[in-house]
Design a protein around this motif. Sequence first.
Motif, short mmCIF file in Angstrom:
data_model
loop_
_atom_site.label_atom_id
_atom_site.label_comp_id
_atom_site.label_asym_id
_atom_site.label_seq_id
_atom_site.Cartn_x
_atom_site.Cartn_y
_atom_site.Cartn_z
N ASN A 279 -6.01 32.16 49.64
CA ASN A 279 -7.31 31.73 50.18
C ASN A 279 -7.82 32.58 51.34
O ASN A 279 -7.67 32.20 52.50
N PRO A 280 -8.44 33.70 51.06
CA PRO A 280 -8.97 34.51 52.15
C PRO A 280 -10.15 33.83 52.84
O PRO A 280 -11.01 33.24 52.18
N ILE A 281 -10.13 33.85 54.19
CA ILE A 281 -11.23 33.25 54.95
C ILE A 281 -12.19 34.39 55.32
O ILE A 281 -11.77 35.40 55.88
N ALA A 282 -13.45 34.18 55.02
CA ALA A 282 -14.45 35.18 55.41
C ALA A 282 -14.84 34.88 56.86
O ALA A 282 -15.69 34.04 57.13
N SER A 284 -16.42 36.48 59.08
CA SER A 284 -17.80 36.78 59.49
C SER A 284 -18.76 35.69 58.99
O SER A 284 -19.83 35.51 59.56
N GLY A 285 -18.39 34.99 57.95
CA GLY A 285 -19.30 33.98 57.39
C GLY A 285 -19.12 32.65 58.08
O GLY A 285 -19.49 32.48 59.25
N SER A 286 -18.49 31.71 57.37
CA SER A 286 -18.39 30.33 57.85
C SER A 286 -17.83 30.23 59.27
O SER A 286 -18.36 29.51 60.12
N VAL A 287 -16.77 30.99 59.56
CA VAL A 287 -16.08 30.83 60.85
C VAL A 287 -16.98 31.25 62.01
O VAL A 287 -17.23 30.45 62.94
N SER A 312 -15.88 43.07 56.54
CA SER A 312 -15.04 43.46 55.40
C SER A 312 -13.57 43.05 55.60
O SER A 312 -12.73 43.33 54.77
N VAL A 313 -13.29 42.41 56.73
CA VAL A 313 -11.89 41.98 56.96
C VAL A 313 -11.79 40.46 56.80
O VAL A 313 -12.40 39.70 57.56
N GLY A 314 -11.03 40.05 55.80
CA GLY A 314 -10.79 38.62 55.58
C GLY A 314 -9.42 38.24 56.12
O GLY A 314 -8.56 39.11 56.34
N LEU A 315 -9.21 36.96 56.33
CA LEU A 315 -7.93 36.50 56.89
C LEU A 315 -7.32 35.47 55.94
O LEU A 315 -8.01 34.53 55.49
N LEU A 316 -6.03 35.64 55.66
CA LEU A 316 -5.35 34.66 54.81
C LEU A 316 -4.74 33.59 55.70
O LEU A 316 -3.86 33.87 56.53
N GLY A 317 -5.24 32.38 55.56
CA GLY A 317 -4.71 31.31 56.42
C GLY A 317 -5.45 30.01 56.17
O GLY A 317 -6.18 29.87 55.19
N ASP A 318 -5.25 29.07 57.09
CA ASP A 318 -5.89 27.76 56.96
C ASP A 318 -7.19 27.79 57.77
O ASP A 318 -7.16 27.96 59.01
N GLU A 319 -8.31 27.58 57.11
CA GLU A 319 -9.60 27.76 57.77
C GLU A 319 -9.79 26.78 58.94
O GLU A 319 -10.27 27.16 60.00
N ALA A 428 -0.50 42.40 59.31
CA ALA A 428 -1.31 43.09 58.30
C ALA A 428 -1.29 42.32 56.96
O ALA A 428 -2.31 42.29 56.26
N GLU A 429 -0.14 41.66 56.65
CA GLU A 429 -0.06 40.93 55.37
C GLU A 429 -1.07 39.79 55.29
O GLU A 429 -1.34 39.27 54.22
N ARG A 430 -1.55 39.36 56.47
CA ARG A 430 -2.51 38.23 56.45
C ARG A 430 -3.96 38.71 56.42
O ARG A 430 -4.87 37.90 56.49
N THR A 431 -4.18 40.01 56.37
CA THR A 431 -5.57 40.48 56.30
C THR A 431 -5.85 40.99 54.89
O THR A 431 -4.96 41.51 54.22
N VAL A 432 -7.09 40.81 54.46
CA VAL A 432 -7.49 41.33 53.13
C VAL A 432 -8.85 42.00 53.27
O VAL A 432 -9.65 41.65 54.15
N ALA A 433 -9.08 42.95 52.37
CA ALA A 433 -10.39 43.63 52.38
C ALA A 433 -11.38 42.78 51.59
O ALA A 433 -11.06 42.30 50.51
N LEU A 434 -12.54 42.56 52.17
CA LEU A 434 -13.58 41.79 51.48
C LEU A 434 -14.79 42.69 51.26
O LEU A 434 -15.01 43.64 52.02
N ILE A 435 -15.56 42.38 50.25
CA ILE A 435 -16.80 43.14 50.05
C ILE A 435 -17.91 42.34 50.71
O ILE A 435 -18.27 41.25 50.25
N PRO A 436 -18.43 42.84 51.85
CA PRO A 436 -19.38 42.06 52.64
C PRO A 436 -20.56 41.54 51.83
O PRO A 436 -20.95 40.38 51.97
#
Length: 439
Positions: A279-282, A284-287, A312-319, A428-436
Amino acid sequence: MFAAITRFLLLLASAALLYGLTQSIWGNWLSFGTSLAVLALPLGYFYIKLSVLKKYLQADELENLPSAFGYLEDVFFRLQRAALTSKKRIAEVERQHQRFIEAFQASPNGIVMLDNQDQIEWCNSIAERFFGLSFRRDAMQRINYILRHPQFIEYLSSRRFEEPLLIEKMGSGSNLSLLLQIFPFAENHRLLLAQDVTDLRKAEAMRRDFVANVSHEMRTPLTVMMGFLETVQTLELEPHQEKEYLELMMIQGHRMKSLVEDLLILANLESNALPALANPIAVSGSVFAFLRGDAEALSQGRHTFHFECNASVGLLGDEQEILSAFGNLISNAIRYTPDGGVITAQWDRNAKGQGVFSVRDTGPGISAEHLPRLTERFYRVDRSRSRDTGGTGLGLAIVKHIASRHQAQLQIESMLGVGSVFTLVFPAERTVALIPSAQ
Ligand code: ADP
């Protein structure tokens, strides 16, 4: 068959000897010599075979049984069987003994076996570490000569072992807390067991402090509210005064509510499962949208904000947890930064690929001696400033907890009179690349 022949030969030799003796009286030395030679034959045979048997037993190679015949063969065979059986038994006992030693060594508890004089018969390596013992050096030493703690000496001599004995700070300069108990066994032998309860004692002390702190934090607003209620009840107040009192009571009510809410957040963090790496958290968006809305509401235009986010940087975690951690850092910056201050919140990935969230303020700053303790529950630099701004003293404890649940580090840099930077560094394992554009 051979046994009978041997017996016959012996009989023959004895008869020859008797005959020889009678003849020798008459001077027949020849016959006497013949009789002796006949007797020497079987005796020599027995002697040779017995020395072979001695060598065989000494060599301990029980499979290579020396040859013999007749009576001796039977004796050799029985001896071999008895020796093999006892060798097998000894090996089995040794194996069992070794297994017991290994089991005792594997125990997380210290184990010392004492004889009826309280001398050390055996101890495992954990006991060596707990008591500063060395089995090689201290075997058969009396335990009270080595373990000289007065409480232990009293316990040992009291001979009342129904209850365990707690020793805090075992050994000089050590923080080890040990729970000791002696169990009698066999004839007046004793087993001394030692359990390391250092962490347990620390956890108990922390729980006690925590309950005391919570009670204290609750009692303060309650006492203030009770005071107001008494005043409203006993005094004839003007309507505008009454309104004023009710508003003050409301502030205390809010304080209690915030405290209970933060306590519930902490309790949930302790009992919830760890956030998954899905579950990547965007951010820049909701947060960030949510954080900006909350920040502006809390500041009421008193501060200038900069929200900078790499979409473009997403975070894997609990929103929810991420929102709570980021929100606490921003709300602290707002609450401690005087009017007109500047607050900058940033989210990006660093050169190592780690996700970095930071909040920079132009507030009063925090002196270095407070920094290591800021994340302790209810630790505040300025108690009244924290209370005046609605602080519970739990904000940074919550942030630290959420950080550790996401394997992140909380870093604090601050300079008195300049401001502070609170940074969360996610692996680094908790970050993912997102397409903005896809958000
Ligand atoms: P509180 O609810 O009191 O703010 P926190 O756990 O959030 O509790 O923070 C602990 C203490 O750290 C605060 O009481 C305050 O003294 C200090 N602190 C936290 N953030 C800042 C900041 N941005 N600037 C100055 N001091 C801060």
